[in-house]
Design an enzyme around this catalytic site. Sequence first.
Site, mmCIF file in Angstrom:
data_model
loop_
_atom_site.group_PDB
_atom_site.id
_atom_site.type_symbol
_atom_site.label_atom_id
_atom_site.label_comp_id
_atom_site.label_asym_id
_atom_site.label_seq_id
_atom_site.Cartn_x
_atom_site.Cartn_y
_atom_site.Cartn_z
ATOM 1 N N GLU A 1 -8.651 -1.268 -0.993
ATOM 2 C CA GLU A 1 -6.995 -1.243 -0.766
ATOM 3 C C GLU A 1 -6.758 -0.674 0.475
ATOM 4 O O GLU A 1 -6.797 0.572 0.616
ATOM 5 C CB GLU A 1 -6.088 -0.396 -2.111
ATOM 6 N N GLU B 1 3.126 -1.493 -9.009
ATOM 7 C CA GLU B 1 2.927 -0.231 -8.620
ATOM 8 C C GLU B 1 4.106 0.366 -7.771
ATOM 9 O O GLU B 1 4.052 0.141 -6.570
ATOM 10 C CB GLU B 1 1.596 -0.162 -7.628
HETATM 11 C C1 LER Z 1 -2.466 3.090 -4.672
HETATM 12 O O1 LER Z 1 -2.724 1.941 -5.341
HETATM 13 C C2 LER Z 1 -1.819 3.419 -3.647
HETATM 14 O O2 LER Z 1 -1.318 2.301 -3.328
HETATM 15 C C3 LER Z 1 -1.639 4.444 -2.783
HETATM 16 O O3 LER Z 1 -0.582 4.761 -2.290
HETATM 17 C C4 LER Z 1 -1.964 5.707 -3.747
HETATM 18 O O4 LER Z 1 -2.265 6.771 -2.788
HETATM 19 MN MN MN Z 2 -1.327 0.535 -4.165
#
Ligand code: LER
Ligand code: MN
Length: 262
Positions: free
Chosen positions: A146, A240
């Site tokens: 990510e 999220e």
């Molecule tokens: C985790 O998926 C994320 O987006 C981050 O901002 C967490 O630190």
């Molecule tokens: Mn994230």
Amino acid sequence: MKSAITLSQVPEALAGPFVLRTPLPEAFATAAAIGFDAVELFLPGPDFVSVDEVKSLAAAHRLAIAAVGTGAGMLRHGLSITDPTEEKRVAALEFVFSMIDFGGQFGAPAILGSMQGKTGDLDILAASLRRCADRAARHGIPFIYEPLNRYETSLFNRLADAAKFLDHHDLKNVVLLADLFHMNIEERDLPSAIREAGKHIGHVHFADSNRQAMGFGHTAPQPIIAALQEIQYTGYLSAEIFPLPDPESAARQTMLSIRSLI
Ligand code: LER
Ligand code: MN
């Protein structure tokens, strides 16, 4: 595309962007009642709940597990897979492997977010990602990397740079996570960034500009969905987001948004 909602059981992540925080049986029931296809699990570690219990909750509520987060390794233990100290890096990799093996038993890939470290060496990142990707391959699943915004890491902030890096290092079993919140800070244009990263995208964190449920900020979701359809993305739109104004309203708004878009 499928819908998912984040579910956290990590006390240290109270201020984090996770929606459901009640004990697992209740949280699974809420996700199912609102109509989600899956939950994304953010747990303190691989021993918090047994694989059998996750499987039985998933079956009882007809939910899949979209992914498992690894961020507790950073939040609770300060671990990063790019730590310059080998001993700490090995401990970080062991934690990530344990989450890969945990999720692998129910087909859920692990996500590398904050455990990539705030700063780090790109060769170390490549070597560590390769080991995580190989571990995930044992379960027939990818490993999810990510890119984060500049305030969380200096490694990769934009999808295209991360995609080039994966190609350059021939990291075939690593897919990218397009988190719309980070992208809103870093990308010039979200749909173009999605088209450019194309086949590399394997997971989406579905958040509005302010990291609230889609519809509660100023991101235009329709061109983003069109770009995802164009690259033939069939994975999860996983919320999220902050549980605002309350977890259930955030979850319901996400579901309304996804239903109106797809
Ligand atoms: C985790 O998926 C994320 O987006 C981050 O901002 C967490 O630190
Ligand atoms: Mn994230």
